[in-house]
Design an enzyme around this catalytic site. Structure first.
Site, PDB file in Angstrom:
ATOM      1  N   GLU A   1      -5.813   3.483   3.513  1.00  0.00           N
ATOM      2  CA  GLU A   1      -6.314   4.099   4.738  1.00  0.00           C
ATOM      3  C   GLU A   1      -7.770   4.555   4.608  1.00  0.00           C
ATOM      4  O   GLU A   1      -8.502   4.602   5.597  1.00  0.00           O
ATOM      5  CB  GLU A   1      -5.434   5.290   5.136  1.00  0.00           C
ATOM      6  CG  GLU A   1      -3.998   4.937   5.475  1.00  0.00           C
ATOM      7  CD  GLU A   1      -3.851   4.127   6.746  1.00  0.00           C
ATOM      8  OE1 GLU A   1      -4.849   3.952   7.473  1.00  0.00           O
ATOM      9  OE2 GLU A   1      -2.736   3.657   7.022  1.00  0.00           O
TER      10      GLU A   1
ATOM     11  N   HIS B   1       0.072   5.000  13.450  1.00  0.00           N
ATOM     12  CA  HIS B   1      -0.834   6.151  13.317  1.00  0.00           C
ATOM     13  C   HIS B   1      -0.500   7.292  14.273  1.00  0.00           C
ATOM     14  O   HIS B   1      -1.261   8.248  14.370  1.00  0.00           O
ATOM     15  CB  HIS B   1      -2.304   5.735  13.490  1.00  0.00           C
ATOM     16  CG  HIS B   1      -2.841   4.919  12.364  1.00  0.00           C
ATOM     17  ND1 HIS B   1      -4.166   4.947  11.985  1.00  0.00           N
ATOM     18  CD2 HIS B   1      -2.232   4.047  11.512  1.00  0.00           C
ATOM     19  CE1 HIS B   1      -4.353   4.121  10.956  1.00  0.00           C
ATOM     20  NE2 HIS B   1      -3.187   3.567  10.657  1.00  0.00           N
TER      21      HIS B   1
ATOM     22  N   ASP C   1       0.835  -1.202   0.000  1.00  0.00           N
ATOM     23  CA  ASP C   1       0.000   0.000   0.000  1.00  0.00           C
ATOM     24  C   ASP C   1       0.869   1.252   0.000  1.00  0.00           C
ATOM     25  O   ASP C   1       2.002   1.249   0.463  1.00  0.00           O
ATOM     26  CB  ASP C   1      -0.995  -0.005   1.159  1.00  0.00           C
ATOM     27  CG  ASP C   1      -0.454  -0.611   2.437  1.00  0.00           C
ATOM     28  OD1 ASP C   1       0.745  -0.947   2.491  1.00  0.00           O
ATOM     29  OD2 ASP C   1      -1.219  -0.760   3.394  1.00  0.00           O
TER      30      ASP C   1
ATOM     31  N   HIS D   1       2.146  -6.123   6.933  1.00  0.00           N
ATOM     32  CA  HIS D   1       1.912  -4.860   7.636  1.00  0.00           C
ATOM     33  C   HIS D   1       2.941  -4.760   8.744  1.00  0.00           C
ATOM     34  O   HIS D   1       3.195  -5.725   9.463  1.00  0.00           O
ATOM     35  CB  HIS D   1       0.514  -4.810   8.240  1.00  0.00           C
ATOM     36  CG  HIS D   1       0.057  -3.402   8.520  1.00  0.00           C
ATOM     37  ND1 HIS D   1       0.717  -2.581   9.412  1.00  0.00           N
ATOM     38  CD2 HIS D   1      -0.954  -2.674   8.011  1.00  0.00           C
ATOM     39  CE1 HIS D   1       0.112  -1.407   9.446  1.00  0.00           C
ATOM     40  NE2 HIS D   1      -0.904  -1.430   8.602  1.00  0.00           N
TER      41      HIS D   1
ATOM     42  N   CYS E   1       1.750   5.090   9.208  1.00  0.00           N
ATOM     43  CA  CYS E   1       1.388   3.672   9.252  1.00  0.00           C
ATOM     44  C   CYS E   1       2.447   2.803   8.584  1.00  0.00           C
ATOM     45  O   CYS E   1       2.268   1.603   8.441  1.00  0.00           O
ATOM     46  CB  CYS E   1       0.020   3.457   8.589  1.00  0.00           C
ATOM     47  SG  CYS E   1      -0.788   1.919   9.088  1.00  0.00           S
TER      48      CYS E   1
ATOM     49  N   HIS F   1       3.644   2.799   5.407  1.00  0.00           N
ATOM     50  CA  HIS F   1       3.519   2.355   4.026  1.00  0.00           C
ATOM     51  C   HIS F   1       4.769   2.670   3.213  1.00  0.00           C
ATOM     52  O   HIS F   1       5.022   2.030   2.181  1.00  0.00           O
ATOM     53  CB  HIS F   1       2.291   2.983   3.369  1.00  0.00           C
ATOM     54  CG  HIS F   1       0.992   2.559   3.989  1.00  0.00           C
ATOM     55  ND1 HIS F   1      -0.232   2.971   3.514  1.00  0.00           N
ATOM     56  CD2 HIS F   1       0.723   1.754   5.048  1.00  0.00           C
ATOM     57  CE1 HIS F   1      -1.206   2.443   4.251  1.00  0.00           C
ATOM     58  NE2 HIS F   1      -0.639   1.714   5.195  1.00  0.00           N
TER      59      HIS F   1
END
Length: 384
Positions: free
Chosen positions: A133, A353, A74, A160, A99, A101
């Site tokens: 997101e 986050h 992502d 992730h 996050c 990415h």
């Protein structure tokens, strides 16, 4: 020539400086292309998607393909103001790769770079995905028919990063890794009036309070305590002044569940509670549900068992994980195509986050090594 650790770290830092929100990843897309075009091109084929212009597909042609294996990374960032004091901090005010990415894309590029130099046996498709997101980029791509024809994927993988796991640790589990999420918007239509004459009005605040209280009993009294479900209402707006009874109220919240069946059960019970309150208060309650592509991330049993068994017997650092209530739109792709999502530990001092999220860049090479090792095992295995 494969990328060195220093080159990978620099790529990640370059991504970090140009974070962009969902469906606006134009600089990110441009930089991806710049990096990929430095790779050996013998086995690579790039595809852009006109309806999803910041997305990018890269196919690696296999030498003797038995299947096509997909890998998703992502691309988008979050509306967070960075607070790390980095020399390579975000150049876009109020937007940050909070996050990770940027690290996701870097790991994907490392894997792609390896197979540009070492032709895989099976076909590989790398999907650099916008809008994880928000806006459900994975679902948009699937619904556009992106994964068909030459780019049809037989099994899908993605990672992730995990701020709480030690750097480089691979974490996974069979079954649900991440919860599915559904947005809930509630509008209560009562009748406004004078605070001194409540009998001539229909108080939307009272109705909203009853709605919130009753919905919370769905979790405590309708769901098996050994199973997981969450309902959270984070926003309530009603009224204009203390001596006027509110005629409308707006409630916004989220449903989370580890299975799609759980999410649909909670949703149906919310509808039934609303109908009951309409009868009780003689009011009208409008409900809006929006799940988009944020289905539970349910790992395929066969593929995930193979993945976990490999990680346990390899040189990778592996850890079994409990399910998390965070959401991820990779769940939509796994609902359509069998596959596995896994964690990569990055040992950050700040949580995902958060304004001080700061992954350990040593995890990049560990993630690349673990997954290329798994792919080589998967492609050369006797198993289908």
């Amino acid at each position: 020539m494969t990328l060195s650790e220093d080159e990978l770290i620099q790529i990640r830092r370059n991504f970090h400086q140009i974070p962009e929100l969902a469906l606006h990843e134009t600089e990110t897309h441009k930089y991806l292309l710049e990096v990929i075009k430095t790779f050996k091109q013998d086995y690579l084929k790039l595809k852009k998607i006109s309806e999803l212009p910041t997305a990018l597909l890269v196919k690696v042609t296999g030498s003797d393909p038995q299947r096509t294996i997909g890998y998703r990374a992502d691309m988008d960032a979050l509306p967070v103001t960075e607070n790390n004091g980095l020399a390579y901090a975000s150049k876009h005010q109020g937007i940050m790769h909070a996050c990770g990415h940027d690290l996701h894309m870097t790991v994907a590029l490392g894997i792609l770079n390896y197979y540009s130099e070492n032709q895989p046996k099976d076909n590989l498709v790398f999907f650099f995905q916008p809008a994880e997101e928000s806006e459900s980029g994975g679902r948009q791509a699937y619904d556009l028919g992106v994964f068909s024809g030459e780019y049809q994927v037989d099994e899908f993988y993605g990672l992730h990063d995990n701020a709480d796991l030690p750097s480089g640790v691979i974490g996974c589990r069979n079954g649900t890794l991440f919860a599915g999420t559904t947005e809930v918007n509630v509008t209560v239509h009562g009748t406004s009036g004078h605070a001194a004459y409540p009998h001539e009005a229909n108080d939307a605040v009272v109705i909203a309070a009853n709605f919130i209280t009753q919905v919370q009993t769905i979790i405590s009294r309708n769901i098996d305590p050994t199973k997981c479900g969450v309902i959270t209402f984070g926003k309530l707006e009603a009224g204009t002044i203390r001596n006027v009874i509110a005629g409308t109220a707006r409630i916004e919240g989220t449903i989370r569940g580890l299975t799609q069946d759980m999410i649909e059960f909670i949703r149906q019970r919310i509808v039934e509670v609303a109908k009951g309150l309409e009868l009780s208060f003689n009011d009208k309650i409008d409900l809006e549900f929006n799940q988009g592509g944020y289905y539970p991330v349910e790992n395929n049993p066969e593929l995930t068992t193979r993945f976990i068994n490999y990680m346990k017997q390899s040189d990778a650092k592996y850890q079994d994980m409990a399910p998390a209530m965070t959401g991820e739109d990779f769940g939509y792709l796994l609902n359509k195509i069998p596959g596995t999502m896994f964690w990569l530990g990055v040992d950050s001092p700040g949580s995902l986050h958060s304004a001080d999220f700061l992954p350990n860049e040593k995890a990049i090479e560990d993630g690349i090594a673990a997954f290329t090792g798994f792919l080589n095992y998967r492609m050369n295995s006797e198993e289908n």
